[in-house]
Design a protein around this motif. Structure first.
Motif, mmCIF file in Angstrom:
data_model
loop_
_atom_site.group_PDB
_atom_site.id
_atom_site.type_symbol
_atom_site.label_atom_id
_atom_site.label_comp_id
_atom_site.label_asym_id
_atom_site.label_seq_id
_atom_site.Cartn_x
_atom_site.Cartn_y
_atom_site.Cartn_z
ATOM 1 N N GLN A 48 0.837 -1.199 0.000
ATOM 2 C CA GLN A 48 0.000 0.000 0.000
ATOM 3 C C GLN A 48 0.875 1.254 0.000
ATOM 4 O OE1 GLN A 48 -3.401 0.219 -0.321
ATOM 5 N NE2 GLN A 48 -2.909 2.368 -0.633
ATOM 6 N N PHE A 49 1.988 1.209 0.731
ATOM 7 C CA PHE A 49 2.927 2.317 0.747
ATOM 8 C C PHE A 49 3.458 2.599 -0.666
ATOM 9 C CE2 PHE A 49 7.442 3.589 1.032
ATOM 10 C CZ PHE A 49 7.284 4.848 1.603
ATOM 11 N N THR A 50 3.807 1.545 -1.402
ATOM 12 C CA THR A 50 4.324 1.749 -2.763
ATOM 13 C C THR A 50 3.247 2.311 -3.690
ATOM 14 O OG1 THR A 50 3.866 -0.541 -3.402
ATOM 15 C CG2 THR A 50 6.079 -0.046 -2.545
ATOM 16 N N ARG A 51 1.990 1.920 -3.476
ATOM 17 C CA ARG A 51 0.905 2.479 -4.292
ATOM 18 C C ARG A 51 0.718 3.966 -3.994
ATOM 19 N NH1 ARG A 51 -1.460 -2.723 -3.349
ATOM 20 N NH2 ARG A 51 -2.621 -1.938 -1.550
ATOM 21 N N TYR A 52 0.824 4.345 -2.710
ATOM 22 C CA TYR A 52 0.723 5.759 -2.350
ATOM 23 C C TYR A 52 1.891 6.558 -2.916
ATOM 24 C CZ TYR A 52 -3.181 5.039 0.885
ATOM 25 O OH TYR A 52 -4.400 4.767 1.433
ATOM 26 N N VAL A 53 3.086 5.990 -2.920
ATOM 27 C CA VAL A 53 4.244 6.678 -3.508
ATOM 28 C C VAL A 53 4.002 6.887 -4.994
ATOM 29 C CG1 VAL A 53 6.690 6.454 -4.087
ATOM 30 C CG2 VAL A 53 5.910 5.931 -1.774
ATOM 31 N N ALA A 54 3.501 5.872 -5.671
ATOM 32 C CA ALA A 54 3.231 5.997 -7.104
ATOM 33 C C ALA A 54 2.192 7.090 -7.365
ATOM 34 C CB ALA A 54 2.749 4.669 -7.671
ATOM 35 N N ARG A 55 1.174 7.176 -6.542
ATOM 36 C CA ARG A 55 0.094 8.131 -6.757
ATOM 37 C C ARG A 55 0.477 9.551 -6.330
ATOM 38 N NH1 ARG A 55 -5.381 6.868 -3.897
ATOM 39 N NH2 ARG A 55 -5.362 5.188 -5.388
ATOM 40 N N TYR A 56 1.007 9.698 -5.120
ATOM 41 C CA TYR A 56 1.191 11.032 -4.551
ATOM 42 C C TYR A 56 2.600 11.603 -4.727
ATOM 43 C CZ TYR A 56 -3.275 10.081 -2.331
ATOM 44 O OH TYR A 56 -4.584 9.786 -2.109
ATOM 45 N N VAL A 57 3.605 10.766 -4.876
ATOM 46 C CA VAL A 57 4.977 11.260 -5.015
ATOM 47 C C VAL A 57 5.397 11.272 -6.479
ATOM 48 C CG1 VAL A 57 7.392 10.848 -4.390
ATOM 49 C CG2 VAL A 57 5.605 10.538 -2.680
ATOM 50 N N ARG A 58 5.192 10.159 -7.165
ATOM 51 C CA ARG A 58 5.589 10.087 -8.577
ATOM 52 C C ARG A 58 4.561 10.726 -9.496
ATOM 53 N NH1 ARG A 58 7.653 3.826 -8.865
ATOM 54 N NH2 ARG A 58 9.517 4.132 -7.601
ATOM 55 N N GLY A 59 3.330 10.863 -9.038
ATOM 56 C CA GLY A 59 2.298 11.502 -9.849
ATOM 57 C C GLY A 59 1.688 10.609 -10.894
ATOM 58 N N GLN A 60 1.802 9.294 -10.738
ATOM 59 C CA GLN A 60 1.212 8.374 -11.703
ATOM 60 C C GLN A 60 -0.273 8.261 -11.429
ATOM 61 O OE1 GLN A 60 3.343 4.766 -11.064
ATOM 62 N NE2 GLN A 60 5.139 5.446 -12.191
ATOM 63 N N GLU A 61 -1.034 8.124 -12.495
ATOM 64 C CA GLU A 61 -2.467 7.962 -12.352
ATOM 65 C C GLU A 61 -2.777 6.544 -11.906
ATOM 66 O OE1 GLU A 61 -5.108 9.620 -14.912
ATOM 67 O OE2 GLU A 61 -3.901 11.354 -15.371
ATOM 68 N N ASN A 62 -3.980 6.360 -11.423
ATOM 69 C CA ASN A 62 -4.396 5.017 -11.018
ATOM 70 C C ASN A 62 -4.367 4.092 -12.213
ATOM 71 O OD1 ASN A 62 -4.878 5.943 -8.476
ATOM 72 N ND2 ASN A 62 -7.076 6.130 -8.745
ATOM 73 N N ARG A 63 -3.779 2.939 -12.008
ATOM 74 C CA ARG A 63 -3.769 1.939 -13.068
ATOM 75 C C ARG A 63 -5.007 1.072 -12.912
ATOM 76 N NH1 ARG A 63 1.740 -1.000 -12.425
ATOM 77 N NH2 ARG A 63 0.913 -1.085 -10.348
ATOM 78 N N LEU A 64 -5.549 0.648 -14.040
ATOM 79 C CA LEU A 64 -6.669 -0.276 -13.988
ATOM 80 C C LEU A 64 -6.165 -1.618 -13.477
ATOM 81 C CD1 LEU A 64 -8.383 0.529 -17.361
ATOM 82 C CD2 LEU A 64 -9.165 1.155 -15.106
#
Length: 107
Positions: A48-64
């Motif tokens: 979950q931490f890595t998903r939050y980093v992808a979303r909020y730090v790296r700025g990646q959109e949600n993946r399907l």
């Protein structure tokens, strides 16, 4: 163990988002960042931490997720209009079996 309310992990992450971003930009690994903040981030799993980093730090959109994501990745955008496509016949690809292939074709 007490019941955790929904969103507690996100609040804990967002409270430390700038520090996590600074460490990430400095080149620290996600595992090292997670371990260094484990005292406050223990409300979430590492995944979950890595998903939050992808979303909020790296700025990646949600993946399907799941098969829907795989199907949408396979669909190519069409450059032709729907009216011109209705006149075309759909042709299935034909696979030919060549049992006597030349070795140079394989390299």
């Amino acid at each position: 163990m007490s019941k955790q309310h929904r969103g507690v992990a996100r609040v804990a992450f967002l409270a430390r988002q700038e520090e996590i971003r600074r460490l990430f930009d400095a080149g620290h690994t996600l595992a090292a960042i997670y371990d260094a903040h484990s005292d406050v981030l223990n409300v979430m799993s590492y995944s979950q931490f890595t998903r939050y980093v992808a979303r909020y730090v790296r700025g990646q959109e949600n993946r399907l997720q799941g098969s829907e994501g795989h199907l949408k990745a396979l669909v190519r955008p069409s450059s032709s209009s729907p009216t011109s496509r209705s006149n075309e016949k759909s042709v299935a690809p034909v696979l030919a079996h060549r049992p006597n292939k030349i070795r140079d074709d394989l390299i």
